[in-house]
Design a protein around this motif. Sequence first.
Motif, short mmCIF file in Angstrom:
data_model
loop_
_atom_site.label_atom_id
_atom_site.label_comp_id
_atom_site.label_asym_id
_atom_site.label_seq_id
_atom_site.Cartn_x
_atom_site.Cartn_y
_atom_site.Cartn_z
N ALA A 1 4.13 -3.19 -1.57
CA ALA A 1 4.07 -3.58 -2.98
C ALA A 1 5.24 -2.97 -3.73
N ILE A 2 5.70 -3.68 -4.75
CA ILE A 2 6.78 -3.20 -5.62
C ILE A 2 6.12 -2.79 -6.93
N LEU A 3 6.14 -1.50 -7.21
CA LEU A 3 5.35 -0.97 -8.32
C LEU A 3 6.21 -0.26 -9.34
N GLY A 4 5.83 -0.41 -10.62
CA GLY A 4 6.53 0.27 -11.70
C GLY A 4 7.06 -0.72 -12.71
N ASP A 5 7.75 -0.17 -13.69
CA ASP A 5 8.34 -0.97 -14.75
C ASP A 5 9.86 -0.84 -14.67
N ALA A 6 10.55 -1.93 -15.01
CA ALA A 6 12.02 -1.92 -14.97
C ALA A 6 12.58 -0.84 -15.89
N PRO A 7 13.63 -0.16 -15.43
CA PRO A 7 14.37 -0.38 -14.17
C PRO A 7 13.90 0.49 -13.02
N ALA A 8 12.83 1.26 -13.20
CA ALA A 8 12.40 2.22 -12.17
C ALA A 8 11.22 1.65 -11.39
N MET A 9 11.50 0.88 -10.36
CA MET A 9 10.47 0.31 -9.50
C MET A 9 10.62 0.86 -8.09
N THR A 10 9.48 1.05 -7.44
CA THR A 10 9.46 1.62 -6.10
C THR A 10 8.80 0.66 -5.13
N VAL A 11 9.42 0.47 -3.97
CA VAL A 11 8.79 -0.29 -2.90
C VAL A 11 7.92 0.68 -2.11
N ARG A 12 6.62 0.40 -2.11
CA ARG A 12 5.65 1.34 -1.51
C ARG A 12 4.97 0.71 -0.31
N ARG A 13 4.81 1.48 0.74
CA ARG A 13 4.11 1.05 1.96
C ARG A 13 2.80 1.83 2.06
N ILE A 14 1.71 1.10 2.20
CA ILE A 14 0.39 1.70 2.30
C ILE A 14 -0.26 1.24 3.60
N VAL A 15 -0.78 2.18 4.37
CA VAL A 15 -1.44 1.87 5.63
C VAL A 15 -2.86 2.42 5.58
N GLN A 16 -3.83 1.58 5.93
CA GLN A 16 -5.21 2.08 6.03
C GLN A 16 -5.39 2.65 7.45
N ILE A 17 -5.34 3.96 7.54
CA ILE A 17 -5.35 4.61 8.85
C ILE A 17 -6.76 4.70 9.45
N ARG A 18 -7.77 4.73 8.59
CA ARG A 18 -9.17 4.63 9.00
C ARG A 18 -9.94 4.14 7.78
N PRO A 19 -11.18 3.71 7.94
CA PRO A 19 -11.88 3.11 6.79
C PRO A 19 -11.85 4.00 5.54
#
Length: 217
Positions: A172-190
Amino acid sequence: MDFDALRRTMIESQIRTWDVLDPRVLATVAQVKREDFVPTALRHLAFVDFNMPLEYGEVMWTPKMEARVLQELDLQPQDRVLEVGTGSGYFTALLAKMAGMVHSVEDRADLARPVEGRLQVHGIHNARIAVGDASAGWAQHAPYDAICLTGSLPNLPEAFKEQLAVGGRLIAILGDAPAMTVRRIVQIRPGAFETNDLFETEIPPLRHRAAPPPFIF
């Protein structure tokens, strides 16, 4: 124009230099003809390192970002994928080449309609295009092994994490312009998630439901 030569140059000078070295990703980018998905008037710029404008203020990501996100999703042949924001359909095609089934949701029917034809021309039959608002999640085919939001959001709705399979990856690309971060989220267990911020960018926002007004006593 020699599109094949331009594609090879793009891969060597843009994509590999962004630490995209997964041979499956490189082979997929080499196979899918990006020039067939860009606006006709901009076809000569198909391999340039910029966010290519589409209709309604949408953009195609830069080639290096497309490849990097594809690598970070770590797709497997049996994976079920949710893409939020179909755009030109190029990234949909990349996802479909590497995964088992792609469910892509676009909120404008006139953008979604031509994508189906482009995918068929490329022999891609494992992608389904739906028209609707998936900015707060898309439960129809959940859980997903991978979820990718192609437009930005100020915050990530919890529904996306709830619709992610165990072991699933979300970008997901999160934040407000111009400071946005591409974030990776992994569900490692329930119910347990591992989060990594990959890089910064600036991408137009997803059209999304407005937050309800605060309740005032």
